[in-house]
Design an enzyme around this catalytic site. Sequence first.
Site, short mmCIF file in Angstrom:
data_model
loop_
_atom_site.label_atom_id
_atom_site.label_comp_id
_atom_site.label_asym_id
_atom_site.label_seq_id
_atom_site.Cartn_x
_atom_site.Cartn_y
_atom_site.Cartn_z
CG HIS A 128 -0.32 -0.01 2.54
ND1 HIS A 128 0.22 1.12 3.12
CD2 HIS A 128 -0.12 -1.01 3.44
CE1 HIS A 128 0.71 0.83 4.30
NE2 HIS A 128 0.52 -0.47 4.52
CB CYS A 140 2.02 -3.51 4.87
SG CYS A 140 0.46 -4.07 5.57
#
Length: 170
Positions: A128, A140
């Site tokens: 992201h 992430c």
Amino acid sequence: MKREDLVLTPQGIRFRNRIFPCSIGRSGVTSAKAEGDKATPIGVHRVTGLWYRADRLARPAGWARPIGPRDLWCDESDHAAYNHHCLAPLAASHEKMRRADPLYDVVLTTDWNWPDAVAGRGSAIFLHQWRRPGYGTEGCIAFARQDLLWILRHIGPGTKVIVPGPARLA
């Protein structure tokens, strides 16, 4: 490793003979991923989905799915929907996919601990947008918006995301 793979290096993600700066988990990389450890899991992960905020940007690829106001990702280890997309209302712990900030305007989901999630092994390992360069994630891999948009135009479901162990990152 192929040039079509996204490969984590000390300089960033190598993809199609380019290096894209990125941020990873605040705790670095780990081979013993656990829920909430703020580490990016070592291994070969595959892209499973592409989500985007249709109210903020045009559909970035034909396989992209819009994020609606009820879209959530369950992160409660002992819940039946652990590490899966679900819809509000949900009493279990979860992340809202439709955030006020731009971090999830575009989200690539991965097959880390999915589809058969093992309780406590980690959830929501996504690609992201980053908050800012060098700001660690919860596990992430995060990029500048323009780099993420470029990458997703050149990948599809099943693209490999390779996170080597720390010795290979040094």
